[in-house]
Scaffold this active site. Structure first.
Site, PDB file in Angstrom:
ATOM      1  N   LYS A  35      23.973 -34.899 -39.284  1.00  0.00           N
ATOM      2  CA  LYS A  35      23.919 -35.555 -37.980  1.00  0.00           C
ATOM      3  C   LYS A  35      24.561 -36.942 -38.065  1.00  0.00           C
ATOM      4  O   LYS A  35      25.344 -37.337 -37.203  1.00  0.00           O
ATOM      5  CB  LYS A  35      22.445 -35.690 -37.580  1.00  0.00           C
ATOM      6  CG  LYS A  35      22.206 -35.634 -36.096  1.00  0.00           C
ATOM      7  CD  LYS A  35      20.715 -35.676 -35.786  1.00  0.00           C
ATOM      8  CE  LYS A  35      20.126 -34.311 -35.546  1.00  0.00           C
ATOM      9  NZ  LYS A  35      18.701 -34.335 -35.232  1.00  0.00           N
ATOM     10  N   CYS A 262      11.659 -30.156 -23.184  1.00  0.00           N
ATOM     11  CA  CYS A 262      10.693 -31.135 -22.672  1.00  0.00           C
ATOM     12  C   CYS A 262       9.606 -30.532 -21.790  1.00  0.00           C
ATOM     13  O   CYS A 262       8.448 -30.500 -22.183  1.00  0.00           O
ATOM     14  CB  CYS A 262      11.417 -32.245 -21.917  1.00  0.00           C
ATOM     15  SG  CYS A 262      12.416 -33.248 -23.017  1.00  0.00           S
TER      16      CYS A 262
HETATM   17  C1  UDX Z   1      13.241 -33.363 -18.062  1.00  0.00           C
HETATM   18  C2  UDX Z   1      12.949 -34.501 -17.088  1.00  0.00           C
HETATM   19  O1  UDX Z   1      13.696 -34.296 -15.871  1.00  0.00           O
HETATM   20  C3  UDX Z   1      13.299 -35.828 -17.711  1.00  0.00           C
HETATM   21  O2  UDX Z   1      12.989 -36.893 -16.825  1.00  0.00           O
HETATM   22  C4  UDX Z   1      12.537 -35.962 -19.007  1.00  0.00           C
HETATM   23  O3  UDX Z   1      12.874 -37.177 -19.643  1.00  0.00           O
HETATM   24  C5  UDX Z   1      12.827 -34.786 -19.930  1.00  0.00           C
HETATM   25  O4  UDX Z   1      12.532 -33.565 -19.265  1.00  0.00           O
HETATM   26  P1  UDX Z   1      15.463 -32.070 -18.837  1.00  0.00           P
HETATM   27  O5  UDX Z   1      14.600 -31.257 -19.756  1.00  0.00           O
HETATM   28  O6  UDX Z   1      16.753 -32.599 -19.333  1.00  0.00           O
HETATM   29  O7  UDX Z   1      14.656 -33.331 -18.284  1.00  0.00           O
HETATM   30  O8  UDX Z   1      15.783 -31.113 -17.613  1.00  0.00           O
HETATM   31  P2  UDX Z   1      15.588 -31.104 -16.031  1.00  0.00           P
HETATM   32  O9  UDX Z   1      16.847 -31.478 -15.371  1.00  0.00           O
HETATM   33  O10 UDX Z   1      14.354 -31.817 -15.622  1.00  0.00           O
HETATM   34  O11 UDX Z   1      15.383 -29.532 -15.806  1.00  0.00           O
HETATM   35  C6  UDX Z   1      14.319 -28.853 -16.446  1.00  0.00           C
HETATM   36  C7  UDX Z   1      14.328 -27.391 -16.135  1.00  0.00           C
HETATM   37  O12 UDX Z   1      13.926 -27.160 -14.803  1.00  0.00           O
HETATM   38  C8  UDX Z   1      15.683 -26.697 -16.290  1.00  0.00           C
HETATM   39  O13 UDX Z   1      15.470 -25.469 -16.968  1.00  0.00           O
HETATM   40  C9  UDX Z   1      16.129 -26.466 -14.870  1.00  0.00           C
HETATM   41  O14 UDX Z   1      16.953 -25.341 -14.752  1.00  0.00           O
HETATM   42  C10 UDX Z   1      14.805 -26.258 -14.158  1.00  0.00           C
HETATM   43  N1  UDX Z   1      14.816 -26.586 -12.721  1.00  0.00           N
HETATM   44  C11 UDX Z   1      15.077 -27.864 -12.306  1.00  0.00           C
HETATM   45  C12 UDX Z   1      14.530 -25.612 -11.777  1.00  0.00           C
HETATM   46  O15 UDX Z   1      14.270 -24.455 -12.119  1.00  0.00           O
HETATM   47  N2  UDX Z   1      14.522 -25.943 -10.451  1.00  0.00           N
HETATM   48  C13 UDX Z   1      14.781 -27.198 -10.004  1.00  0.00           C
HETATM   49  O16 UDX Z   1      14.755 -27.425  -8.792  1.00  0.00           O
HETATM   50  C14 UDX Z   1      15.079 -28.184 -10.973  1.00  0.00           C
END
Ligand code: UDX
Length: 435
Positions: A35, A262
């Site tokens: 990394k 997350c």
């Molecule tokens: C998330 C939080 O948004 C962020 O603030 C935190 O720091 C880390 O976790 P991330 O895991 O990068 O971020 O993804 P995010 O954009 O939140 O999407 C999470 C999941 O939800 C994805 O699988 C996405 O496809 C899904 N999702 C999101 C939906 O199914 N519907 C939606 O309307 C939005």
């Protein structure tokens, strides 16, 4: 300011590059030599738009270096702890051993002027415990949770919608907050709201925010189940309720649900920690949020099987998307890959394609078939499943796609296509929560 960043994964690598771009002198420390080498050459080992350029620019200016040698952090005043807190195998709780090890490795290099800033997502109570671990060095502990989204990590880090500082009462806490203000001076000058809280509140802000987001997604997916039972359309429902600005349209996209490194593990760790604190009833609803989310994957498989006449045996299924969401190569708890695997175990011949995540997917699930080129992946398919809404899949032309496949069956797992356009050229269009 001289800064160290301990842990150079998604969070740490972006944070280190972003802090260097603000003019600080940054050393990123990671135990993984591969990394460190990759980041040093400006090629992060994961896909994150804009990160490569930021790394190269900061290193060209001599403000950023990466090392496996934690003693190089000794000159820094501010130490950001950015290591991962994955789900423990076989249980819901978060594994904080990397956080503990990071702080332990820093300890010999800390002085009275050092500020250790935790950014990892941790169970409430961790900051307080770590403050005691470093107390004898005279250094100050702070908690400054990170809210970045993968795929938007650079922008979210440089232009956050809020900064939260968890500090202890008294002078040491004030001084630490003032030091972090210096680090984030550029963002504060942009009027980024900043809140000062105690440790527990800062830790809970992150877990509560992710729980709320997961709840919002599962709420609309629960409505999708009702739409399926009643013949209603969940996308119109979301548009209509989202126009009420108390509700808001964001994070109301129904479909295959949430995955990634997350949301799933954070809501589980929250349930585990609440149980330890005797407050399990308060977040018992998160179990239902998790179940609704997991049910979508099974429902997706059921719809696809049904669209194929009741069986996957011997059928060629093309899965568009492997990453847990677009603009990412992260396949941790990817809903798309979960569906692909379920179909493969039911006798389907599955070909997965993705603009960025094929290598990671192949490493995790070598039993599935992978093809890089979208047209090649579509050729000869009996059914096409859109499971991660990359732009190039949202923009697929129904007529041109029809030329490639054998069966014009499409299941839109993210509700991003226009059904009329696909049905108009003879496709069987199915989706989650839509008639
Ligand atoms: C998330 C939080 O948004 C962020 O603030 C935190 O720091 C880390 O976790 P991330 O895991 O990068 O971020 O993804 P995010 O954009 O939140 O999407 C999470 C999941 O939800 C994805 O699988 C996405 O496809 C899904 N999702 C999101 C939906 O199914 N519907 C939606 O309307 C939005």
């Amino acid at each position: 300011m001289k800064i160290s960043v301990i842990g150079c994964g998604y969070l740490g690598a972006v944070h280190a590059a972003a802090m260097a771009s603000l003019g600080h002198e940054v050393v990123g420390v990671d135990v993984d030599e591969g990394k460190v080498e990759a980041l040093s050459s400006g090629r992060p080992s994961f896909f994150e738009p804009g990160l490569g350029e930021l790394l190269v620019r900061a290193q060209d200016k001599g403000r950023l270096e990466f090392t496996t040698d934690v003693s190089r952090a000794a000159e820094a005043v501010v130490h950001f702890v950015c290591v991962g807190t994955p789900q423990k195998p076989g249980e819901f709780a978060a594994d904080v051993t990397y956080v503990d090890a990071a702080v332990e490795s820093l300890r010999p290099h800390l002085t009275r002027t050092s500020v250790v800033v935790g950014k990892s997502t941790v169970p409430v109570g961790t900051a307080d415990r770590l403050a005691k671990v470093i107390a004898e060095t005279g250094a100050t502990m702070m908690w400054n949770p990170e809210f970045l989204r993968e795929g938007h990590a650079v922008d979210d880090t440089l232009h956050p919608n809020r900064l939260v500082y968890g500090v202890t009462d008294g002078d040491a806490g004030h001084r630490a907050a003032a030091t972090l203000d210096e680090v984030y001076a550029t963002m504060l000058a942009e009027d980024t709201p900043r809140m000062i809280t105690d440790f527990a509140t800062a830790e809970l802000v992150k877990t509560a925010a992710n729980s709320f987001l997961a709840t919002k997604i599962s709420f609309i997916n629960a409505m999708a189940e009702l739409c399926e039972a009643s013949g209603a359309d969940v996308t119109q429902l979301a548009d209509a309720i989202g126009m009420d600005d108390r509700i808001g349209r964001k994070f109301l996209n129904a479909g295959l649900g949430f995955g990634g490194g997350c949301l799933p593990k954070d809501i589980r760790a929250f349930m585990a920690r609440a149980g330890e604190l005797g407050a399990d009833q308060a977040v018992a609803f998160l179990k239902e949020i998790d179940s609704i989310n997991m049910r979508r994957r099974v429902r997706m498989v059921d719809i696809a099987r049904d669209a194929l006449g009741g069986s996957f045996i011997g059928k060629k299924i093309t899965v568009l998307g492997a990453a847990f969401k677009p603009d990412s190569d992260d396949v941790r708890d990817s809903p798309a890959l979960a569906v692909a695997r379920l179909i493969a175990t039911q006798g389907g011949i599955v070909t997965v394609t993705d603009p960025q995540a094929i290598d990671n997917a192949q490493r995790a699930f070598p039993e599935l078939g992978y093809v890089t080129d979208t047209s090649e992946a579509l050729t000869g398919a009996d059914a096409v499943l859109l499971l991660t809404e990359w732009k190039e899949y949202r923009e697929l032309d129904p007529a041109a796609t029809a030329e490639l496949v054998v069966g014009k069956v499409l299941v839109d797992g993210r509700n991003v296509l226009t059904p009329e356009l696909w049905r108009g050229v003879g496709w069987t269009y199915r989706a989650l929560g839509r008639p």
